[in-house]
Design a protein around this motif. Structure first.
Motif, PDB file in Angstrom:
ATOM      1  N   LEU A  31      -7.258  -1.782 -12.931  1.00 65.22           N
ATOM      2  CA  LEU A  31      -6.915  -2.721 -12.067  1.00 65.22           C
ATOM      3  C   LEU A  31      -7.290  -2.258 -10.544  1.00 65.22           C
ATOM      4  O   LEU A  31      -7.450  -3.204  -9.683  1.00 65.22           O
TER       5      LEU A  31
ATOM      6  N   PRO B 245     -10.207  -1.764  -9.315  1.00 63.77           N
ATOM      7  CA  PRO B 245     -11.562  -2.289  -8.730  1.00 63.77           C
ATOM      8  C   PRO B 245     -11.209  -3.969  -8.269  1.00 63.77           C
ATOM      9  O   PRO B 245     -12.087  -4.487  -7.523  1.00 63.77           O
ATOM     10  N   VAL B 246     -10.279  -4.381  -8.972  1.00 62.78           N
ATOM     11  CA  VAL B 246      -9.883  -5.922  -8.882  1.00 62.78           C
ATOM     12  C   VAL B 246      -8.868  -6.255  -7.748  1.00 62.78           C
ATOM     13  O   VAL B 246      -8.529  -7.252  -7.753  1.00 62.78           O
TER      14      VAL B 246
ATOM     15  N   PRO C 238     -10.002  -8.433  -4.556  1.00 59.72           N
ATOM     16  CA  PRO C 238     -10.053  -9.975  -4.918  1.00 59.72           C
ATOM     17  C   PRO C 238      -8.713 -10.587  -5.064  1.00 59.72           C
ATOM     18  O   PRO C 238      -8.477 -11.930  -5.012  1.00 59.72           O
ATOM     19  N   ILE C 239      -7.850  -9.898  -6.024  1.00 58.00           N
ATOM     20  CA  ILE C 239      -6.518 -10.377  -6.535  1.00 58.00           C
ATOM     21  C   ILE C 239      -5.667 -10.738  -5.097  1.00 58.00           C
ATOM     22  O   ILE C 239      -4.835 -11.845  -4.976  1.00 58.00           O
TER      23      ILE C 239
ATOM     24  N   ILE D 231     -12.264  -3.975 -17.203  1.00 56.84           N
ATOM     25  CA  ILE D 231     -12.602  -4.351 -15.473  1.00 56.84           C
ATOM     26  C   ILE D 231     -13.237  -5.695 -15.679  1.00 56.84           C
ATOM     27  O   ILE D 231     -13.013  -6.478 -15.165  1.00 56.84           O
ATOM     28  N   ASN D 232     -14.245  -5.784 -16.652  1.00 47.85           N
ATOM     29  CA  ASN D 232     -15.023  -6.946 -16.795  1.00 47.85           C
ATOM     30  C   ASN D 232     -14.361  -8.135 -17.272  1.00 47.85           C
ATOM     31  O   ASN D 232     -14.246  -9.274 -16.844  1.00 47.85           O
TER      32      ASN D 232
ATOM     33  N   LEU E 124     -10.743  -8.514 -16.748  1.00 51.11           N
ATOM     34  CA  LEU E 124      -9.994  -8.821 -15.456  1.00 51.11           C
ATOM     35  C   LEU E 124     -10.696  -9.401 -14.571  1.00 51.11           C
ATOM     36  O   LEU E 124     -10.024 -10.560 -13.623  1.00 51.11           O
ATOM     37  N   LYS E 125     -12.190  -9.218 -14.158  1.00 51.37           N
ATOM     38  CA  LYS E 125     -13.007  -9.804 -13.207  1.00 51.37           C
ATOM     39  C   LYS E 125     -13.051 -11.366 -13.679  1.00 51.37           C
ATOM     40  O   LYS E 125     -12.947 -12.244 -12.742  1.00 51.37           O
ATOM     41  N   ASN E 126     -13.282 -11.467 -14.859  1.00 52.98           N
ATOM     42  CA  ASN E 126     -13.241 -12.671 -15.366  1.00 52.98           C
ATOM     43  C   ASN E 126     -12.129 -13.859 -15.167  1.00 52.98           C
ATOM     44  O   ASN E 126     -12.325 -14.729 -14.721  1.00 52.98           O
TER      45      ASN E 126
ATOM     46  N   VAL F 244      -9.750 -12.842 -12.827  1.00 52.94           N
ATOM     47  CA  VAL F 244      -9.656 -13.405 -11.231  1.00 52.94           C
ATOM     48  C   VAL F 244     -10.337 -14.581 -11.126  1.00 52.94           C
ATOM     49  O   VAL F 244     -10.042 -15.343 -10.191  1.00 52.94           O
ATOM     50  N   GLU F 245     -11.604 -14.379 -11.402  1.00 52.16           N
ATOM     51  CA  GLU F 245     -12.577 -15.460 -10.518  1.00 52.16           C
ATOM     52  C   GLU F 245     -12.232 -16.703 -11.320  1.00 52.16           C
ATOM     53  O   GLU F 245     -12.643 -17.772 -10.547  1.00 52.16           O
TER      54      GLU F 245
END
Length: 333
Positions: free
Chosen positions: A197, A199-200, A203-204, A233-234, A236-238, A240-241
Protein backbone atom coordinates in the motif's frame (compact mmCIF):
# COMPACT_ATOMS: atom_id res chain seq x y z
CA UNK A 1 32.06 -50.94 -50.45
CA UNK A 2 35.54 -52.47 -50.75
CA UNK A 3 37.00 -49.20 -49.54
CA UNK A 4 35.84 -50.23 -46.09
CA UNK A 5 38.79 -51.75 -44.24
CA UNK A 6 36.55 -54.06 -42.21
CA UNK A 7 34.94 -55.49 -45.37
CA UNK A 8 38.39 -56.11 -46.91
CA UNK A 9 39.52 -57.93 -43.78
CA UNK A 10 36.38 -60.11 -43.75
CA UNK A 11 36.90 -61.03 -47.41
CA UNK A 12 40.58 -61.75 -46.78
CA UNK A 13 39.75 -64.09 -43.89
CA UNK A 14 37.04 -65.86 -45.90
CA UNK A 15 39.34 -66.34 -48.90
CA UNK A 16 42.14 -67.60 -46.63
CA UNK A 17 39.80 -70.09 -44.97
CA UNK A 18 38.47 -71.20 -48.39
CA UNK A 19 42.01 -71.79 -49.72
CA UNK A 20 42.89 -73.74 -46.60
CA UNK A 21 39.78 -75.88 -47.00
CA UNK A 22 40.55 -76.43 -50.71
CA UNK A 23 44.07 -77.53 -49.83
CA UNK A 24 42.68 -79.94 -47.27
CA UNK A 25 40.04 -81.26 -49.73
CA UNK A 26 42.76 -81.96 -52.31
CA UNK A 27 44.03 -84.78 -50.11
CA UNK A 28 40.71 -86.60 -50.39
CA UNK A 29 39.34 -86.34 -53.94
CA UNK A 30 38.66 -83.95 -56.82
CA UNK A 31 34.96 -84.12 -55.96
CA UNK A 32 35.70 -82.78 -52.47
CA UNK A 33 37.69 -79.92 -53.99
CA UNK A 34 34.77 -79.01 -56.27
CA UNK A 35 32.31 -79.19 -53.34
CA UNK A 36 34.46 -76.96 -51.12
CA UNK A 37 35.05 -74.52 -54.00
CA UNK A 38 31.33 -74.23 -54.78
CA UNK A 39 30.47 -73.86 -51.10
CA UNK A 40 33.13 -71.14 -50.64
CA UNK A 41 31.91 -69.23 -53.71
CA UNK A 42 28.30 -69.39 -52.50
CA UNK A 43 29.20 -68.26 -48.96
CA UNK A 44 31.40 -65.41 -50.18
CA UNK A 45 28.72 -64.40 -52.71
CA UNK A 46 25.97 -64.44 -50.05
CA UNK A 47 28.15 -62.42 -47.69
CA UNK A 48 28.88 -59.90 -50.46
CA UNK A 49 25.17 -59.63 -51.38
CA UNK A 50 24.11 -59.24 -47.75
CA UNK A 51 26.77 -56.57 -47.15
CA UNK A 52 25.72 -54.73 -50.31
CA UNK A 53 22.07 -54.70 -49.18
CA UNK A 54 23.15 -53.31 -45.81
CA UNK A 55 25.14 -50.59 -47.55
CA UNK A 56 22.08 -49.67 -49.60
CA UNK A 57 20.02 -49.33 -46.42
CA UNK A 58 22.76 -47.24 -44.84
CA UNK A 59 22.85 -45.02 -47.94
CA UNK A 60 19.07 -44.52 -47.68
CA UNK A 61 19.40 -43.56 -44.02
CA UNK A 62 22.27 -41.20 -44.88
CA UNK A 63 20.07 -39.51 -47.49
CA UNK A 64 17.26 -39.28 -44.95
CA UNK A 65 19.57 -37.66 -42.40
CA UNK A 66 20.79 -35.18 -45.03
CA UNK A 67 17.19 -34.17 -45.66
CA UNK A 68 16.64 -33.75 -41.93
CA UNK A 69 19.73 -31.53 -41.68
CA UNK A 70 18.20 -29.49 -44.51
CA UNK A 71 15.05 -28.93 -42.47
CA UNK A 72 12.73 -31.51 -44.06
CA UNK A 73 11.05 -33.42 -41.21
CA UNK A 74 8.18 -34.88 -43.24
CA UNK A 75 9.74 -38.27 -44.14
CA UNK A 76 8.94 -41.43 -42.21
CA UNK A 77 11.50 -44.27 -42.37
CA UNK A 78 9.78 -46.65 -39.96
CA UNK A 79 9.12 -50.12 -41.38
CA UNK A 80 7.73 -51.83 -38.23
CA UNK A 81 9.86 -54.94 -38.66
CA UNK A 82 12.24 -56.85 -36.43
CA UNK A 83 15.98 -56.38 -36.68
CA UNK A 84 18.71 -53.92 -35.87
CA UNK A 85 18.00 -51.72 -38.91
CA UNK A 86 14.34 -51.41 -37.96
CA UNK A 87 15.34 -50.42 -34.42
CA UNK A 88 17.74 -47.84 -35.85
CA UNK A 89 15.06 -46.47 -38.21
CA UNK A 90 12.53 -46.15 -35.40
CA UNK A 91 15.11 -44.38 -33.22
CA UNK A 92 15.98 -41.97 -36.05
CA UNK A 93 12.27 -41.27 -36.58
CA UNK A 94 11.82 -40.47 -32.87
CA UNK A 95 14.77 -38.07 -33.02
CA UNK A 96 13.27 -36.54 -36.19
CA UNK A 97 9.95 -35.92 -34.44
CA UNK A 98 11.77 -34.34 -31.49
CA UNK A 99 13.80 -32.10 -33.81
CA UNK A 100 10.62 -31.11 -35.65
CA UNK A 101 8.95 -30.11 -32.38
CA UNK A 102 12.02 -28.16 -31.29
CA UNK A 103 12.13 -26.41 -34.66
CA UNK A 104 8.48 -25.43 -34.28
CA UNK A 105 9.11 -24.11 -30.76
CA UNK A 106 12.16 -22.14 -31.93
CA UNK A 107 10.09 -20.62 -34.73
CA UNK A 108 7.40 -19.62 -32.24
CA UNK A 109 10.06 -18.16 -29.94
CA UNK A 110 11.45 -16.10 -32.83
CA UNK A 111 7.98 -14.78 -33.62
CA UNK A 112 7.42 -14.03 -29.92
CA UNK A 113 10.77 -12.25 -29.70
CA UNK A 114 10.00 -10.21 -32.82
CA UNK A 115 6.60 -9.23 -31.44
CA UNK A 116 8.11 -8.38 -28.05
CA UNK A 117 10.78 -6.16 -29.62
CA UNK A 118 8.10 -4.46 -31.72
CA UNK A 119 5.93 -3.88 -28.64
CA UNK A 120 8.87 -2.57 -26.62
CA UNK A 121 9.87 -0.23 -29.44
CA UNK A 122 6.29 1.06 -29.60
CA UNK A 123 6.25 1.60 -25.83
CA UNK A 124 9.54 3.51 -25.90
CA UNK A 125 8.79 5.54 -29.02
CA UNK A 126 5.97 7.64 -27.57
CA UNK A 127 7.79 9.03 -24.49
CA UNK A 128 11.05 9.47 -26.42
CA UNK A 129 9.30 11.43 -29.17
CA UNK A 130 7.52 13.55 -26.58
CA UNK A 131 10.78 14.34 -24.76
CA UNK A 132 12.58 15.19 -28.01
CA UNK A 133 9.87 17.68 -28.94
CA UNK A 134 9.90 19.28 -25.48
CA UNK A 135 13.72 19.38 -25.46
CA UNK A 136 13.68 21.26 -28.78
CA UNK A 137 11.16 23.72 -27.37
CA UNK A 138 13.31 24.27 -24.29
CA UNK A 139 16.13 25.51 -26.55
CA UNK A 140 14.01 28.53 -27.39
CA UNK A 141 15.36 31.43 -25.32
CA UNK A 142 12.02 33.26 -25.65
CA UNK A 143 10.03 30.40 -24.10
CA UNK A 144 7.99 31.64 -21.11
CA UNK A 145 9.22 30.47 -17.72
CA UNK A 146 5.90 28.79 -16.94
CA UNK A 147 6.11 26.72 -20.13
CA UNK A 148 9.75 25.89 -19.41
CA UNK A 149 8.79 24.60 -15.97
CA UNK A 150 5.88 22.60 -17.42
CA UNK A 151 8.05 20.99 -20.12
CA UNK A 152 10.77 20.15 -17.59
CA UNK A 153 8.21 18.51 -15.32
CA UNK A 154 6.75 16.54 -18.25
CA UNK A 155 10.21 15.33 -19.28
CA UNK A 156 10.81 14.14 -15.72
CA UNK A 157 7.49 12.28 -15.76
CA UNK A 158 8.36 10.61 -19.06
CA UNK A 159 11.79 9.63 -17.73
CA UNK A 160 10.18 8.06 -14.67
CA UNK A 161 7.81 6.18 -16.95
CA UNK A 162 10.71 4.90 -19.05
CA UNK A 163 12.62 3.88 -15.93
CA UNK A 164 9.62 1.90 -14.65
CA UNK A 165 9.04 0.31 -18.06
CA UNK A 166 12.66 -0.81 -18.47
CA UNK A 167 12.77 -2.07 -14.89
CA UNK A 168 9.55 -4.06 -15.37
CA UNK A 169 10.76 -5.54 -18.66
CA UNK A 170 14.00 -6.66 -17.00
CA UNK A 171 12.02 -8.32 -14.21
CA UNK A 172 9.76 -10.06 -16.72
CA UNK A 173 12.72 -11.30 -18.77
CA UNK A 174 14.36 -12.73 -15.63
CA UNK A 175 11.14 -14.50 -14.64
CA UNK A 176 10.64 -15.86 -18.18
CA UNK A 177 14.21 -17.18 -18.21
CA UNK A 178 13.71 -18.84 -14.79
CA UNK A 179 16.71 -16.98 -13.39
CA UNK A 180 14.75 -15.56 -10.46
CA UNK A 181 15.14 -17.60 -7.28
CA UNK A 182 11.91 -17.00 -5.39
CA UNK A 183 12.31 -17.34 -1.66
CA UNK A 184 10.11 -19.75 0.25
CA UNK A 185 9.56 -17.83 3.46
CA UNK A 186 6.52 -17.78 5.67
CA UNK A 187 4.97 -14.45 4.65
CA UNK A 188 2.29 -12.76 6.77
CA UNK A 189 -0.36 -11.24 4.54
CA UNK A 190 -0.83 -8.20 6.82
CA UNK A 191 2.85 -7.30 6.32
CA UNK A 192 2.52 -7.87 2.56
CA UNK A 193 -0.52 -5.58 2.25
CA UNK A 194 1.05 -2.89 4.43
CA UNK A 195 4.19 -2.89 2.26
CA UNK A 196 2.22 -2.92 -1.02
CA UNK A 197 0.00 0.00 0.00
CA UNK A 198 2.89 2.40 0.65
CA UNK A 199 3.62 3.34 -3.01
CA UNK A 200 -0.07 3.98 -3.83
CA UNK A 201 -1.08 6.00 -0.75
CA UNK A 202 -0.39 9.36 -2.47
CA UNK A 203 -2.56 8.70 -5.59
CA UNK A 204 -5.24 7.26 -3.28
CA UNK A 205 -5.14 10.45 -1.19
CA UNK A 206 -5.21 12.67 -4.29
CA UNK A 207 -8.33 10.90 -5.59
CA UNK A 208 -9.84 10.84 -2.07
CA UNK A 209 -10.43 7.11 -2.29
CA UNK A 210 -11.18 4.88 0.67
CA UNK A 211 -9.17 1.74 1.41
CA UNK A 212 -10.33 -1.01 3.76
CA UNK A 213 -8.29 -4.03 4.87
CA UNK A 214 -9.92 -7.02 6.60
CA UNK A 215 -8.48 -10.36 7.59
CA UNK A 216 -6.86 -12.34 10.39
CA UNK A 217 -3.38 -11.15 11.34
CA UNK A 218 -2.17 -14.77 11.44
CA UNK A 219 -2.99 -15.52 7.78
CA UNK A 220 0.19 -16.37 5.86
CA UNK A 221 1.58 -18.24 2.87
CA UNK A 222 4.90 -19.62 1.69
CA UNK A 223 6.52 -17.31 -0.86
CA UNK A 224 8.77 -14.35 -1.57
CA UNK A 225 7.71 -11.17 0.23
CA UNK A 226 9.47 -8.66 -2.04
CA UNK A 227 8.41 -10.18 -5.35
CA UNK A 228 4.83 -10.76 -4.17
CA UNK A 229 4.71 -7.14 -2.99
CA UNK A 230 5.67 -6.12 -6.54
CA UNK A 231 2.72 -8.12 -7.90
CA UNK A 232 0.21 -6.69 -5.41
CA UNK A 233 1.43 -3.12 -6.03
CA UNK A 234 0.68 -3.48 -9.75
CA UNK A 235 -2.83 -4.79 -9.00
CA UNK A 236 -3.47 -1.95 -6.55
CA UNK A 237 -2.20 0.62 -9.08
CA UNK A 238 -4.62 -0.79 -11.63
CA UNK A 239 -7.47 -0.47 -9.13
CA UNK A 240 -6.58 3.09 -8.16
CA UNK A 241 -6.24 4.15 -11.81
CA UNK A 242 -9.60 2.74 -12.86
CA UNK A 243 -11.58 3.82 -9.80
CA UNK A 244 -13.17 7.24 -9.79
CA UNK A 245 -12.45 9.94 -7.22
CA UNK A 246 -14.15 9.11 -3.93
CA UNK A 247 -14.33 5.41 -4.81
CA UNK A 248 -13.44 2.49 -2.57
CA UNK A 249 -10.81 -0.25 -2.67
CA UNK A 250 -11.38 -3.23 -0.40
CA UNK A 251 -8.62 -5.71 0.47
CA UNK A 252 -9.49 -8.91 2.31
CA UNK A 253 -7.67 -12.18 2.91
CA UNK A 254 -8.32 -15.59 4.42
CA UNK A 255 -6.76 -19.02 4.77
CA UNK A 256 -7.94 -22.62 4.62
CA UNK A 257 -6.17 -26.03 4.52
CA UNK A 258 -5.74 -25.79 0.73
CA UNK A 259 -4.71 -22.20 0.01
CA UNK A 260 -4.32 -18.62 1.18
CA UNK A 261 -6.51 -16.17 -0.71
CA UNK A 262 -6.13 -12.40 -1.12
CA UNK A 263 -9.01 -10.42 -2.66
CA UNK A 264 -8.62 -6.89 -4.00
CA UNK A 265 -11.88 -5.22 -5.05
CA UNK A 266 -12.84 -1.79 -6.34
CA UNK A 267 -16.03 -0.08 -7.46
CA UNK A 268 -14.50 1.52 -10.50
CA UNK A 269 -15.06 1.35 -14.26
CA UNK A 270 -14.93 -2.42 -14.51
CA UNK A 271 -13.73 -4.57 -17.41
CA UNK A 272 -15.85 -5.83 -20.29
CA UNK A 273 -16.27 -9.58 -20.79
CA UNK A 274 -14.42 -9.39 -24.10
CA UNK A 275 -11.33 -7.90 -22.44
CA UNK A 276 -11.09 -10.15 -19.35
CA UNK A 277 -9.31 -13.06 -21.14
CA UNK A 278 -6.60 -10.65 -22.36
CA UNK A 279 -5.78 -8.45 -19.36
CA UNK A 280 -2.81 -10.57 -18.23
CA UNK A 281 -1.24 -10.56 -21.70
CA UNK A 282 1.92 -8.54 -22.08
CA UNK A 283 1.44 -5.03 -23.50
CA UNK A 284 -2.33 -5.46 -23.66
CA UNK A 285 -4.15 -2.22 -22.93
CA UNK A 286 -7.90 -2.15 -22.46
CA UNK A 287 -10.23 0.44 -23.89
CA UNK A 288 -10.30 2.32 -20.60
CA UNK A 289 -6.52 2.26 -20.06
CA UNK A 290 -4.92 5.57 -19.21
CA UNK A 291 -2.62 7.44 -21.57
CA UNK A 292 0.46 6.47 -19.57
CA UNK A 293 -0.46 2.80 -19.32
CA UNK A 294 2.10 0.35 -20.72
CA UNK A 295 0.02 -2.82 -20.45
CA UNK A 296 2.74 -4.61 -18.52
CA UNK A 297 1.80 -4.29 -14.82
CA UNK A 298 -0.83 -7.03 -14.68
CA UNK A 299 1.30 -9.30 -16.85
CA UNK A 300 4.18 -8.92 -14.38
CA UNK A 301 1.83 -9.62 -11.46
CA UNK A 302 0.51 -12.76 -13.16
CA UNK A 303 4.04 -14.08 -13.85
CA UNK A 304 5.21 -13.48 -10.27
CA UNK A 305 2.17 -15.17 -8.71
CA UNK A 306 2.06 -18.21 -10.99
CA UNK A 307 5.79 -18.83 -10.53
CA UNK A 308 5.13 -19.22 -6.78
CA UNK A 309 2.58 -22.03 -7.00
CA UNK A 310 -0.29 -19.58 -7.12
CA UNK A 311 -2.91 -18.33 -9.50
CA UNK A 312 -4.82 -15.13 -10.11
CA UNK A 313 -8.26 -14.62 -11.58
CA UNK A 314 -10.43 -11.60 -12.20
CA UNK A 315 -14.17 -11.00 -12.00
CA UNK A 316 -15.56 -7.75 -13.31
CA UNK A 317 -18.63 -5.98 -14.55
CA UNK A 318 -18.73 -2.70 -16.42
CA UNK A 319 -19.46 0.36 -14.26
CA UNK A 320 -19.70 -1.83 -11.13
CA UNK A 321 -16.12 -2.69 -10.32
CA UNK A 322 -13.46 -5.39 -10.46
CA UNK A 323 -12.30 -8.13 -8.11
CA UNK A 324 -8.88 -9.82 -8.26
CA UNK A 325 -8.51 -13.11 -6.40
CA UNK A 326 -4.98 -14.31 -5.65
CA UNK A 327 -4.48 -17.81 -4.31
CA UNK A 328 -1.27 -19.35 -3.00
CA UNK A 329 -1.65 -23.11 -2.68
CA UNK A 330 -0.11 -24.89 0.26
CA UNK A 331 1.10 -27.85 -1.78
CA UNK A 332 1.21 -29.03 -5.38
CA UNK A 333 -1.75 -31.32 -6.04
Amino acid sequence: MLRNREIRLVLLFMCTISLAMLAAAAFFSPAAVVLVLMTSILLIGCSHLFTRLRYQEIEKLSGYLRQISGGDYSLDVRDNREGEFSILKNTIYKVTVMLSEQSTLLHKDKIHLTDAISDISHQLKAPLTSMMVMADLLDDAKLPEAKRTEFTRNIRIQLERLDWLVSSLLKLSKIDADTVQFKKDQVRVTKLIEKALQPVLIPIDIKEQTVSVTGDDNVSFVGDLNWTTEAVINILKNGVEHTQAGGTIAISFSENPLFTEIRIEDNGKGISKEEIPHIFKRFYKGKSAGEGSSGIGLSLAHSIITKQNGDIEVQSELHKGTRFRIRFYKQVV
